[in-house]
Write a protein that holds these residues in place. Sequence first.
Motif, short mmCIF file in Angstrom:
data_model
loop_
_atom_site.label_atom_id
_atom_site.label_comp_id
_atom_site.label_asym_id
_atom_site.label_seq_id
_atom_site.Cartn_x
_atom_site.Cartn_y
_atom_site.Cartn_z
N ASN A 139 0.86 -1.19 0.00
CA ASN A 139 0.00 0.00 0.00
C ASN A 139 0.90 1.23 0.00
N THR A 141 1.85 5.38 -2.03
CA THR A 141 1.71 6.45 -3.02
C THR A 141 3.06 6.62 -3.68
N ARG A 143 5.20 8.70 -6.62
CA ARG A 143 5.21 9.88 -7.48
C ARG A 143 6.54 9.95 -8.23
N GLU A 227 1.35 10.05 -10.65
CA GLU A 227 1.10 9.56 -9.29
C GLU A 227 0.33 8.25 -9.37
N VAL A 229 -1.38 5.40 -6.80
CA VAL A 229 -1.79 5.12 -5.43
C VAL A 229 -2.34 3.69 -5.38
N ASN A 231 -3.77 0.45 -2.89
CA ASN A 231 -4.33 0.06 -1.59
C ASN A 231 -4.99 -1.30 -1.73
N LYS A 243 -6.79 12.16 -12.89
CA LYS A 243 -6.95 10.71 -12.83
C LYS A 243 -7.28 10.18 -14.22
N THR A 276 1.54 3.49 2.94
CA THR A 276 0.34 3.96 3.64
C THR A 276 -0.35 2.83 4.36
#
Length: 276
Positions: A139, A141, A143, A227, A229, A231, A243, A276
């Motif tokens: 999990n 992020t 960049r 970016e 992300v 999860n 997005k 995260t």
Amino acid sequence: SGTGGMPWDFDAPLLIGCNHRAEDPDSITFPFTGLVDEFALYRGALPAARVAAHFAAVGSAAPKKPEPPRPAVPAFVPPAVTGTIDKEGFELLDSLDCFVYRLGHKDAEPARTFKLVDGAIVCSGSPAGYMQTRRSYRNFTLRYEWRFARPAGLKDDSKFGGNSGCLLFITAPAALGIWPKSIEIQGMNRDAGMILAIPRSVKCKFAVDEPVRKGSIKPLGEWNAEEIVANEGQVTVSINGVKVSSISECELKEGPIGFQSEGAEIHWRAIRIKET
């Protein structure tokens, strides 16, 4: 119960005692919770009779004594963070030492393909292969910024076929040629942000907003900010603050992250990641 051969002309780990799913023999899953005994590594292939003799002799040299209690296997502890941490808590992957390198040609020297120039990692695109993080991530992020070198005289960006990509959840090497089992966030300039499963049999669902995706990419030669992300296997991809695509119901959820060398000069900078 069988014999066979495979080339071993690339740099990859030798994994002993892995789990493999019956429906996908190329897959590797962890953890292996059993015990490995009587392991032998030979300098070359063995004839079938020698293999049979090896297994027939296992445990026959002497009566086995009762084994002492085995100590508990300590939990896996990830290696220390390689990069520095910025004020937002992101690990900076700003050094070539933050990565290991997998190139398809057995005599390839990573230093000829990947170089650090003015704070950016410059990839020549040859030979095909990738650099991957030294750690596994689940999990997070991620960049980074990327751009392709603009060929002299190019007038139409759509005619540029430069290719690359970001590989998520790397699981097994050489699942499709040099490419590992993973999910690719497409890095080809005209297709940036699209999703590919490697190999195509990897189960995942994805969605792409094509008009938004096309409009998010800057002219060839300019820096793009990306970016990603993740999860629990759910992934969103944004380019230049917009997005553009997403992944859901993916069977892959954890692994190192890679960046591809795939035929064209590409630059990456400000690569940073936060768990995260």
